[in-house]
Design a protein around this motif. Sequence first.
Motif, mmCIF file in Angstrom:
data_model
loop_
_atom_site.group_PDB
_atom_site.id
_atom_site.type_symbol
_atom_site.label_atom_id
_atom_site.label_comp_id
_atom_site.label_asym_id
_atom_site.label_seq_id
_atom_site.Cartn_x
_atom_site.Cartn_y
_atom_site.Cartn_z
ATOM 1 N N ASN A 41 -24.758 -1.363 -1.428
ATOM 2 C CA ASN A 41 -26.089 -1.195 -0.860
ATOM 3 C C ASN A 41 -26.617 0.204 -1.155
ATOM 4 O OD1 ASN A 41 -27.860 -2.737 0.462
ATOM 5 N ND2 ASN A 41 -27.044 -2.370 2.512
ATOM 6 N N GLN A 87 -36.138 -11.051 -4.715
ATOM 7 C CA GLN A 87 -34.995 -11.512 -3.941
ATOM 8 C C GLN A 87 -35.408 -12.602 -2.951
ATOM 9 O OE1 GLN A 87 -33.048 -8.268 -2.054
ATOM 10 N NE2 GLN A 87 -31.706 -9.562 -0.844
ATOM 11 N N LYS A 142 -34.908 -23.343 0.876
ATOM 12 C CA LYS A 142 -34.911 -22.036 0.228
ATOM 13 C C LYS A 142 -34.521 -22.159 -1.241
ATOM 14 C CE LYS A 142 -33.526 -17.312 0.400
ATOM 15 N NZ LYS A 142 -32.850 -16.215 1.037
ATOM 16 N N GLU A 165 -30.906 -10.931 -6.842
ATOM 17 C CA GLU A 165 -30.112 -11.788 -5.941
ATOM 18 C C GLU A 165 -30.635 -13.219 -5.864
ATOM 19 O OE1 GLU A 165 -28.702 -10.201 -2.297
ATOM 20 O OE2 GLU A 165 -29.093 -8.150 -2.916
ATOM 21 N N THR A 168 -28.740 -15.550 -3.044
ATOM 22 C CA THR A 168 -28.510 -15.159 -1.642
ATOM 23 C C THR A 168 -29.113 -16.188 -0.684
ATOM 24 O OG1 THR A 168 -28.461 -12.841 -2.223
ATOM 25 C CG2 THR A 168 -28.948 -13.335 0.069
ATOM 26 N N GLY A 169 -28.321 -16.583 0.308
ATOM 27 C CA GLY A 169 -28.824 -17.496 1.338
ATOM 28 C C GLY A 169 -28.763 -18.966 0.940
ATOM 29 N N LEU A 170 -28.302 -19.261 -0.289
ATOM 30 C CA LEU A 170 -28.196 -20.672 -0.699
ATOM 31 C C LEU A 170 -26.805 -21.206 -0.358
ATOM 32 C CD1 LEU A 170 -29.801 -20.623 -4.282
ATOM 33 C CD2 LEU A 170 -30.913 -20.865 -2.057
ATOM 34 N N HIS A 197 -24.368 -9.973 -5.607
ATOM 35 C CA HIS A 197 -23.202 -9.483 -4.873
ATOM 36 C C HIS A 197 -22.037 -10.454 -5.029
ATOM 37 C CE1 HIS A 197 -25.098 -6.144 -2.943
ATOM 38 N NE2 HIS A 197 -26.034 -6.892 -2.434
ATOM 39 N N GLN A 237 -17.836 0.368 -4.068
ATOM 40 C CA GLN A 237 -17.800 -0.647 -3.005
ATOM 41 C C GLN A 237 -17.950 -2.062 -3.550
ATOM 42 O OE1 GLN A 237 -20.948 0.636 -0.434
ATOM 43 N NE2 GLN A 237 -19.650 2.093 0.609
ATOM 44 N N SER B 135 -29.437 -0.902 8.672
ATOM 45 C CA SER B 135 -28.956 -1.722 7.551
ATOM 46 C C SER B 135 -28.732 -3.147 8.066
ATOM 47 C CB SER B 135 -27.648 -1.155 7.015
ATOM 48 O OG SER B 135 -26.586 -1.461 7.899
ATOM 49 N N SER B 162 -25.278 -14.665 6.054
ATOM 50 C CA SER B 162 -25.809 -15.255 4.813
ATOM 51 C C SER B 162 -26.860 -14.377 4.133
ATOM 52 C CB SER B 162 -26.360 -16.653 5.064
ATOM 53 O OG SER B 162 -27.528 -16.567 5.814
ATOM 54 N N GLU B 163 -27.509 -13.494 4.881
ATOM 55 C CA GLU B 163 -28.516 -12.625 4.258
ATOM 56 C C GLU B 163 -27.972 -11.203 4.050
ATOM 57 O OE1 GLU B 163 -31.518 -13.697 3.213
ATOM 58 O OE2 GLU B 163 -31.198 -15.727 3.978
ATOM 59 N N ASP B 165 -25.315 -8.147 2.491
ATOM 60 C CA ASP B 165 -24.504 -7.803 1.323
ATOM 61 C C ASP B 165 -23.026 -7.796 1.761
ATOM 62 O OD1 ASP B 165 -24.275 -5.512 2.795
ATOM 63 O OD2 ASP B 165 -24.887 -4.155 1.212
ATOM 64 N N PRO B 166 -22.090 -7.706 0.805
ATOM 65 C CA PRO B 166 -20.664 -7.807 1.184
ATOM 66 C C PRO B 166 -20.244 -6.791 2.241
ATOM 67 C CG PRO B 166 -20.912 -7.900 -1.202
ATOM 68 C CD PRO B 166 -22.266 -7.572 -0.650
ATOM 69 N N LYS B 167 -20.812 -5.575 2.196
ATOM 70 C CA LYS B 167 -20.425 -4.559 3.172
ATOM 71 C C LYS B 167 -20.869 -4.982 4.572
ATOM 72 C CE LYS B 167 -20.850 0.421 3.965
ATOM 73 N NZ LYS B 167 -21.974 0.605 4.899
#
Lengths: 271, 285
Positions: A41, A87, A142, A165, A168-170, A197, A237, B135, B162-163, B165-167
């Motif tokens: 991030n 996104q 979505k 992304e 994401t969310g799927l 990610h 990370q 965050s 689900s929304e 990031d991995p962190k």
Amino acid sequence: MSDSIIRFEKVSFHYKAEQPVLKQIDLSIRSGEFIALIGGNGSGKTTLAKHCNGLYKPTDGAVYVEGRDTREVSVAELSRIVSYCYQNPDHQIFQSTIGEEVAFGPSNLGLAKAEIEERVTQALEAVGLLPYREEEPYFVSKGTRQKIAVASILAMKPRVIVLDEPTTGLDHRGVMEMMALIQSLHRQGHTILAITHDMRLVAEYAQRVLVLHKGEIVCDGEPRHVFAQTNALSLAQVEPPAVSRFAQALGLTPLPLTLAELQDRLVKELT
Amino acid sequence: MTGQPILSLSDVSWSYEEGQAPVLRQLHLQLQAGEAVGVVGRSGSGKTTLLLTLAGLIPANYAGSFAGQRLAAGEIGIVFQDPETQFIGLTVEEEIAFSLENKGYSDQQIERRIEEVLQLVGLQGFEARSPFELSGGEKQRVAIASALAVSPQILILDEPTSELDPKGAAEVFQLLHRLRREEKMTIVVSSHATEELARFCDRVVLLSEGDLRLDLPTASFFQQIGLLEQEGIFVPDMIKLHHWLTEQGQLQAEPTSLTVEEMIAAFQRMEEQRRGRHERLNHSL
């Protein structure tokens, strides 16, 4: 390099001078590549991606798209070559039918009606939404909204598609459908730059991985090479996919990236 | 586990509109105190509806048609996918105070409780921050802190990562592990992140078009690879690898490896046994 379609030359970018988001980035994106852009991030992924079609302009250095400095060409002009898929699909969907949504971009290019019509049909067909052309774009899943966003971009016939992304969310099936779509666009000759990610997707689909950390590219190479750089990845990370972590613990080189590859290797090891 | 369930649904069916196809069909589900239960299923399979029903928000706050019986023996907190949709306070402190004020806590109790739950979710010092400026992982931890403020025994979370990031996702699951371990909280969590669920849950259930297709201890659940893949559920690679090595006659089916660490340990055991067999063979020759 001669076949580079997007070139970053010592690109730095900041909102506030004391907080650089990108630091002296040199990067060449070649025609036909499938690149994954990964990093933690706030590493600068989205900022870098938005430089590819002039949505952001460098504070220092320059970005060239097909050899032209992005500061000297309008975003509208650049979006014919490089299109950016947000996104959150809801940030770009605003028309009352799916067909109109997809027609919006090409309409702004001043194309003839028949040409627009043809592009909309082709784009909707590519994402599997042709039968839903007259439906409203808001009350669908979505995954479907994400496909509408991709179709809108395809209708611009860009050489490069930048996706922020896209999965994401799927749910898992939605992820697989979206990746199959992106892969088929790549096979048709589009250059792909995708922020994600999901390291399994990187391992399975990308040809080249850029790892961004604090505004710098700390790794750049094939997934097999990048996922073996455990120190750089942990600094950034990023955790390699489970298969690669397991293979690394076993000391397998070159590193298997998918379960099928790992099984092939184990069959040899165990016999 | 035995004993009286802390939460149970018996023969529960629910439709959002009278006469329409039910979103939940004749569902039975029991939770024991201290259990962590995962809920998986495709988008649209009824996961959110199931969680709202477990929380009692369905049928209480929704028009529709409910049949069956729900019993709850404890206070319930609920956390949704997008924490921003539930934020109403301008500061983290106000956000957490809201549910406490509604329950009639005194100012002094509210102050103490805010301090306690912020410590619990690891956000001490965030009292005056705007929840909207945090965050993703921090936002979701504020949402969890708000749900925890009224001291529920059961925490229900609908796709809380689900929304993220991995962190952010790792932060949320670390917190859930801690709430289980230290607070003995009963937790129900829906997610597409099956690798995390495999690591966290005692038990996992599969919803498919409103039917509860599977309800099994985590290891047994993920061994149903064929059914899960048919239902569009991602089975973690390490579980598939263990299953494949079992089919090759290299590993015992149990204990199933659910994580990379467990798979490495299982593989090492397997190699030691192979070496042992070789040595015995050499010896007997």
